[in-house]
Design a protein around this motif. Structure first.
Motif, short mmCIF file in Angstrom:
data_model
loop_
_atom_site.label_atom_id
_atom_site.label_comp_id
_atom_site.label_asym_id
_atom_site.label_seq_id
_atom_site.Cartn_x
_atom_site.Cartn_y
_atom_site.Cartn_z
N TRP A 1 -60.58 38.18 54.95
CA TRP A 1 -61.77 39.12 55.14
C TRP A 1 -61.95 39.99 53.88
O TRP A 1 -61.27 40.24 53.03
CB TRP A 1 -61.32 40.13 56.36
N ASP A 2 -63.34 40.33 53.89
CA ASP A 2 -63.76 41.20 52.71
C ASP A 2 -64.98 42.04 52.96
O ASP A 2 -65.98 41.52 53.44
CB ASP A 2 -64.48 40.13 51.40
N LEU A 3 -64.46 43.26 53.32
CA LEU A 3 -65.44 44.12 54.15
C LEU A 3 -65.75 45.31 53.22
O LEU A 3 -64.87 45.67 52.32
CB LEU A 3 -64.61 44.83 55.36
N SER A 4 -66.87 45.48 53.42
CA SER A 4 -67.51 46.64 52.17
C SER A 4 -68.41 47.51 52.81
O SER A 4 -69.11 47.13 53.61
CB SER A 4 -67.86 46.12 50.86
N ALA A 5 -68.73 48.76 52.31
CA ALA A 5 -69.69 49.45 52.74
C ALA A 5 -70.00 50.70 51.80
O ALA A 5 -69.17 50.79 50.91
CB ALA A 5 -69.24 50.54 53.95
N LEU A 6 -71.37 50.88 51.67
CA LEU A 6 -71.53 51.73 50.58
C LEU A 6 -72.96 52.76 51.14
O LEU A 6 -73.76 52.26 51.97
CB LEU A 6 -72.10 51.24 49.33
N TRP A 7 -73.00 54.10 50.72
CA TRP A 7 -73.98 55.26 51.00
C TRP A 7 -74.46 55.82 49.66
O TRP A 7 -73.46 56.17 48.78
CB TRP A 7 -73.59 55.92 52.03
N ALA A 8 -75.79 55.91 49.57
CA ALA A 8 -76.15 56.54 48.11
C ALA A 8 -77.51 57.46 48.46
O ALA A 8 -78.20 56.99 49.43
CB ALA A 8 -76.70 55.24 47.08
N TYR A 9 -77.54 58.52 47.85
CA TYR A 9 -78.40 59.32 47.96
C TYR A 9 -78.77 60.25 46.67
O TYR A 9 -77.98 60.34 45.77
CB TYR A 9 -77.92 60.56 48.99
N GLY A 10 -80.13 60.04 46.60
CA GLY A 10 -80.69 60.65 45.39
C GLY A 10 -81.78 61.66 45.60
O GLY A 10 -82.24 61.76 46.46
N ARG A 11 -81.82 62.78 44.34
CA ARG A 11 -82.83 63.71 44.71
C ARG A 11 -83.50 63.99 43.33
O ARG A 11 -82.82 63.97 42.16
CB ARG A 11 -82.15 64.83 45.28
N ILE A 12 -84.71 64.36 43.31
CA ILE A 12 -85.50 64.99 42.19
C ILE A 12 -86.01 66.35 42.52
O ILE A 12 -86.78 66.27 43.39
CB ILE A 12 -86.62 63.87 41.61
N SER A 13 -85.60 67.15 41.83
CA SER A 13 -86.21 68.49 42.21
C SER A 13 -87.24 68.89 41.57
O SER A 13 -87.88 68.40 40.53
CB SER A 13 -84.99 69.57 41.85
N ASP A 14 -87.84 70.15 42.08
CA ASP A 14 -89.18 70.81 41.33
C ASP A 14 -90.31 69.47 40.97
O ASP A 14 -90.86 69.66 39.95
CB ASP A 14 -88.70 71.44 40.17
N THR A 15 -90.70 69.21 41.93
CA THR A 15 -91.64 67.70 41.77
C THR A 15 -92.98 68.47 42.32
O THR A 15 -94.17 67.64 42.19
CB THR A 15 -91.20 66.46 42.66
N GLY A 16 -93.28 69.43 43.01
CA GLY A 16 -94.41 69.85 43.57
C GLY A 16 -95.52 70.20 42.48
O GLY A 16 -96.68 69.46 42.77
N ALA A 17 -95.15 70.96 41.33
CA ALA A 17 -96.53 71.12 40.34
C ALA A 17 -96.87 69.58 39.95
O ALA A 17 -97.91 69.49 39.32
CB ALA A 17 -95.93 72.04 39.30
N LEU A 18 -95.79 68.92 39.54
CA LEU A 18 -96.32 67.64 38.79
C LEU A 18 -97.02 66.58 39.77
O LEU A 18 -98.08 66.03 39.49
CB LEU A 18 -94.85 66.93 38.70
N ASN A 19 -96.58 66.52 41.08
CA ASN A 19 -97.28 65.67 42.30
C ASN A 19 -98.95 66.22 42.55
O ASN A 19 -99.87 65.48 42.74
CB ASN A 19 -96.52 65.64 43.54
N ALA A 20 -99.12 67.72 42.19
CA ALA A 20 -100.29 68.04 42.39
C ALA A 20 -101.22 67.54 41.30
O ALA A 20 -102.43 67.41 41.67
CB ALA A 20 -100.06 69.76 42.21
N THR A 21 -100.59 67.08 40.12
CA THR A 21 -101.54 66.34 39.06
C THR A 21 -101.76 65.01 39.26
O THR A 21 -102.34 64.38 38.65
CB THR A 21 -100.85 66.60 37.74
N LEU B 1 -71.01 57.07 47.97
CA LEU B 1 -69.71 56.88 48.31
C LEU B 1 -69.49 55.35 48.57
O LEU B 1 -70.50 54.61 49.52
CB LEU B 1 -69.47 57.72 49.80
N HIS B 2 -68.46 54.84 48.58
CA HIS B 2 -68.17 53.29 48.59
C HIS B 2 -66.56 52.99 49.11
O HIS B 2 -65.84 53.63 48.81
CB HIS B 2 -68.63 52.51 47.61
N THR B 3 -66.59 51.79 49.85
CA THR B 3 -65.33 51.44 50.17
C THR B 3 -65.19 50.06 50.03
O THR B 3 -66.20 49.35 50.48
CB THR B 3 -64.65 52.19 51.75
N ARG B 4 -64.17 49.26 50.00
CA ARG B 4 -63.98 47.92 49.92
C ARG B 4 -62.70 47.41 50.44
O ARG B 4 -61.71 48.20 50.10
CB ARG B 4 -64.47 47.23 48.75
N TYR B 5 -62.41 46.72 51.49
CA TYR B 5 -61.22 46.25 52.07
C TYR B 5 -60.92 44.88 52.41
O TYR B 5 -61.78 44.27 52.83
CB TYR B 5 -60.82 46.87 53.48
#
Length: 442
Positions: free
Chosen positions: A320-340, A311-315
């Protein structure tokens, strides 16, 4: 013709706008390309008018209308027809050269021996318009000055796609193109952002410059709404190296494919929506999702899915030059891989996220010189959480890294910027540094 002249003048005025405003719109290359196409069309229409005038001089004069009879109606001529009839074939296509680059200097406050200068990147490209609705866009990038087997430099194709316009604001593209994510990924020239280095959230969480190969659509509707959607290649989790720190620096940056013999068994979807219905305001967001196992034989995370939202915004009210940003990432089903990966320092995180707030102010302007101080605060975590693992094999999550940056951009003319800033790292003071840079874009 008068309307054409006015449109050209408006386009030229738009190109002369300050960099803080230009960054909200499409990139500089698109604007230049559009202006070139408009000028080519104008020349064609002028040529058509000259031809008509010459023809009129040799043709017999029409008889005067009888008293009280209506005057003959003017003959309407479409612009495309004028171009086809009057412009030589060599003038119909429009080819525009574009480019940008930056040279930076970084000096750690507590370790002067770590100071370094770097030709961070040099980019050159072209846009070629085959006709009024079809064009090709390309960009080629060199990083760190020298590219060889024994040097740190890289050479890469940053963009290479064909775009077709269908009218009503709808466009389609096919090839290698930048993902419509965040504020920097598509508009990342040094003249378009504050600070010597690109912010951490849009490099560590969103791997700027992130591009994929595929097809995409973009359009507009309502009052100020624009949208993007497409099907492209995605990430390759089989590239994860648990013995390297690369995944800690940027989880997605370590597994992106960049169109390089990219695995495409699993394709990804993306979408973005932005609103510019109020003067100076941009509000938007994006989502990307796709599996990353690609049916690789013996791979322990076949169903792993990589997703990213922002999500992002700029005004820009007044100076004035005002901005904000939020980012969220996810990687699913990593348990078996990390066990290796047990015994290695960098397992795959199940989530990573970050955000920033930034404010800049146009303090001084004289002619084409503009001084804009700015301040930015950002917080991000490239290993926010891990999936379930057997007892005793867990890995500590990463810290929330917090960075404060203060500095100024000094614009010289329309395409050159000088930059200076100071960055303070709340969790690792040894990384505090002073940065200087020069950048350009044309």
């Amino acid at each position: 013709m008068q309307r054409k002249l006015i449109s050209v003048a408006l386009a030229a005025a738009f190109l002369a706008a300050p960099a803080s405003v230009l960054a909200q719109e499409t990139d500089l290359a698109k604007r230049v390309e559009q202006l070139a196409a408009e000028l080519a069309q104008l020349k064609a229409e002028l040529a058509a008018q000259k031809a008509q005038a010459a023809s009129a001089q040799t043709a017999p004069a029409p008889a005067a209308p009888a008293p009280g009879a209506p005057a003959p109606a003017p003959v309407a001529t479409s612009a495309p027809a004028a171009v086809a009839a009057a412009a030589p074939a060599s003038e119909q296509p429009s080819t525009v050269l574009i480019g940008y680059g930056e040279i930076n200097y970084n000096r750690p406050v507590r370790n002067a021996s770590g100071a370094q200068a770097d030709v961070r990147r040099a980019v050159i490209g072209f846009q070629h318009r085959f006709d009024e609705r079809t064009k090709i866009v390309s960009e080629f990038e060199w990083e760190h000055a020298v590219v060889s087997a024994s040097d740190q430099g890289e050479s890469e194709v940053e963009q290479l796609y064909v775009e077709r316009e269908f009218g009503g604001g709808l466009r389609a593209r096919a090839g290698l193109f930048l993902m419509p994510v965040g504020l920097l990924n598509q508009t990342h020239e040094p003249t378009a952002y504050y600070g010597v280095e690109r912010n951490f959230v849009e490099t560590a969480i969103i791997p700027t410059t992130w591009r994929e190969a595929g097809i995409g659509l973009t359009g507009e509707f309502g009052e100020g709404y624009t949208w993007d959607a497409g099907v492209t290649t995605g990430f390759d989790l089989t590239k994860w190296d648990p013995a390297s720190e690369e995944g800690r620096e940027s989880p997605l940056g370590s597994i992106h494919q960049e169109g390089q013999v990219a695995k495409a068994r699993n394709l990804a979807l993306h979408g973005a929506l932005n609103w510019r219905g109020y003067p100076g305001l941009l509000v938007g967001g994006s989502v990307f999702t796709g599996k990353a196992g690609h049916a690789t034989e013996g791979f322990a995370a076949q169903d792993a899915r990589v997703s990213l939202v922002d999500l992002h915004t700029r005004y820009t009210p007044g100076a004035w030059d005002l901005s904000a940003l939020w980012a969220y990432g996810r990687i699913s089903d990593t348990g078996a891989l990390n066990a290796t990966f047990v015994g290695n320092p960098t397992p795959v995180p199940s989530s990573f996220a970050g955000w920033y707030l930034q404010a800049a102010y146009q303090l001084w302007q004289s002619g084409d010189y503009v001084l804009s101080p700015f301040a930015r605060y950002e917080s991000f975590n490239t290993a926010r959480s891990y999936g379930a693992m057997p007892a005793g094999l867990g890995v500590a999550t990463g810290p929330n890294q917090r960075v404060s940056t203060v500095g100024a951009n000094f614009k010289v003319g329309q395409g050159v910027v000088l930059k200076a800033d100071y960055q303070k790292f709340a969790d690792d003071k040894s990384r505090d540094r002073v940065n200087l840079g020069v950048g350009f874009a044309y």
